[in-house]
Design an enzyme around this catalytic site. Structure first.
Site, PDB file in Angstrom:
ATOM      1  CE  LYS A  93      29.791  30.093  51.814  1.00  0.00           C
ATOM      2  NZ  LYS A  93      30.498  31.299  51.156  1.00  0.00           N
ATOM      3  CE  LYS A 117      31.170  23.698  43.209  1.00  0.00           C
ATOM      4  NZ  LYS A 117      32.303  24.464  43.110  1.00  0.00           N
ATOM      5  CE  LYS A 129      31.956  31.088  42.111  1.00  0.00           C
ATOM      6  NZ  LYS A 129      32.449  29.851  42.458  1.00  0.00           N
ATOM      7  CG  ASP A 169      35.835  31.168  41.801  1.00  0.00           C
ATOM      8  OD1 ASP A 169      35.297  29.977  42.239  1.00  0.00           O
ATOM      9  OD2 ASP A 169      36.399  31.314  40.716  1.00  0.00           O
ATOM     10  CB  THR A 213      39.053  23.768  46.916  1.00  0.00           C
ATOM     11  OG1 THR A 213      38.422  24.733  47.620  1.00  0.00           O
ATOM     12  CG2 THR A 213      38.300  23.505  45.625  1.00  0.00           C
ATOM     13  CB  SER A 380      32.552  28.065  52.671  1.00  0.00           C
ATOM     14  OG  SER A 380      33.635  28.646  52.199  1.00  0.00           O
TER      15      SER A 380
END
Ligand code: GLU
Length: 448
Positions: A93, A117, A129, A169, A213, A380
């Site tokens: 993820k 995280k 990522k 992102d 965020t 998410s």
């Protein structure tokens, strides 16, 4: 130097040797590995089973060509990436970044951070990522669509709701996720909502994901201040950036009685002593997709300063919400000298190691990105829950869940730091807490 310190140093040296030139990845690994001595001391089985060495090596890395045609019909070629870093706690993820600075070292640093995280959220998600060295700046809507379609034409075979779940992102928001999802759906013949998060709430996206965020970073700062008997009311704040994270951090700071006096983009800093006007900022950045410089045209009482001057403005609280290494040692010293008491990282690794050191030595409440910006990916995971149960939750319910998750993250980091002899050090708390969760799962699975 103890034997454990020596073994950590040699692991770091090995990572640098095996991943040549990937400086951001080296930095991310150093920042974590250097704090893990006490946890190896307490759990010798982690060293015995080479957990750190294994965590530093991504499980899989995919690099692919992304050809597309611009509006003049000219063929363009970009490079796409997806790094599945660790799937001990759940499917991979993490977001996708479209920015010209993207190369493997950036994606690996972000993927590595994401592992810890995501673990700290307490939710069942691994770390990953991806992205491309594509520059969305100045591209038409049709160019963005063609790029996203080409990107997904390769990516689709590597992802899936139980395998790998990308999101946004820098440079990837709801518009891009829409084009990516459309192409995935078309190629696979499946309406698999849970394959991407950050979708529009009109077709499977979670309410609050857009805000999460920024809101989460502010909640985290609020918790850090609470421990010190303070609150956000009346605090002067600096927020770098003017993207998704910055905008909703500003919104929540204002809602909680703080005043954000400046924000920035890569070209300019805008100072508005009365407080940044959110309606203007949102319209310019989200609707019209213009540059921040246009803000001062509409608000003549605001001032435009050159890029790189933001951290010189006096403040009580700073939230770096732009990009990696945007806040260096000198800036940190200036912030401390000007009386800054708390820093919450809305971006990933925005403070350089020297900057972190300055904040630690000065006793500033410092919330590292792995903890302070984890509200985004946590929401998410809430989107994945809704998709899996074919349900939609209200804004209020989702925000309550987010708030609760951030409070738990804060408590966990705080308690872990105290357990390992560094009370109030959220860097140590976040690294050790995330690491332990991943390590326990990896131990359970054996050598895989
Ligand atoms: N890119 C975001 C992050 O850095 C979000 C990732 C996600 O929602 O999967 O955490």
């Amino acid at each position: 130097m103890t034997r454990i310190d020596e073994s950590i140093e040699s692991i770091i040296a090995g990572v640098i040797r095996r991943n040549r030139g990937e400086t951001e990845f080296h930095q991310a690994v150093c920042e974590v590995a250097e704090t893990l001595g006490p946890v190896l001391q307490k759990h010798p089985q982690y060293a015995e089973h080479k957990i750190i060495e294994r965590i530093c090596e991504p499980e899989r890395q995919v690099i692919f060509r992304v050809p597309w045609q611009d509006d003049r019909g000219e063929v363009q070629i970009n490079r796409g990436f997806r790094v599945g870093f660790n799937s001990a706690l759940g499917p991979y993820k993490g977001g996708l970044r479209f920015h010209p600075s993207v190369y493997l070292g950036i994606i690996k640093f972000l993927g590595f951070e994401q592992v810890f995280k995501n673990a700290i959220t307490g939710l069942p998600i691994g770390g990953a990522k991806g992205g491309a060295d594509f520059d969305p700046k100045g591209k038409s809507d049709s160019e963005i669509m063609r790029f996203c379609q080409s990107f997904m034409t390769e990516l689709y075979r590597h992802i899936g709701e139980f395998t790998d779940v990308p999101a946004g992102d820098i440079g990837v928001g709801a518009r891009e996720i829409g084009y990516l999802f459309g192409q995935y759906k078309r190629i696979t013949n499946r309406y698999e909502s849970g394959v991407l998060t950050g979708k529009s709430p009109h077709w499977g996206g979670a309410l609050v994901r857009r805000e999460a965020t920024g809101y989460g970073a502010v909640y985290f700062v609020e918790e850090m201040l609470k421990v010190r008997g303070q609150g956000l009311e009346g605090k002067r704040c600096l927020v770098s950036g003017s993207g998704n994270v910055a905008i909703y951090a500003i919104e929540k700071l204002h809602a909680l009685g703080a005043r954000v006096v400046a924000c920035s983009d890569s070209d300019n800093v805008v100072v508005h002593p009365q407080g940044i006007r959110l309606e203007t900022l949102k319209r310019i950045k989200e609707v019209e997709r213009r540059r921040l410089a246009d803000y001062v045209v509409e608000h003549p009482d605001a001032e435009r300063l050159p890029a790189g001057t933001l951290w010189k403005i006096p403040c009580d609280v700073a939230l770096p919400c732009a990009t990696q290494n945007e806040l260096d040692e000198d800036s940190a010293r200036t912030l401390v000298a000007n009386g800054c008491v708390a820093v919450g990282e809305g971006a990933n690794m925005p403070t350089t190691p020297g900057g972190v050191r300055v904040f630690m030595e000065a006793g500033v409440a410092f919330g590292p990105g792995k903890a302070a910006n984890a509200g985004g990916v946590a929401t998410s995971a809430l989107e994945m829950q809704q998709n899996a149960s074919r349900d939609t939750w209200s804004f209020e319910h989702t925000e309550r869940r987010l708030h609760e998750i951030v409070r738990n993250i804060h408590r966990d980091c705080y308690e872990t730091a105290a357990e390992f002899g560094s009370p109030g050090n959220y860097v140590i708390g976040a690294n050790i807490s995330g690491f332990r969760r991943v390590a326990e799962a990896m131990l359970a699975f054996g050598v895989i």
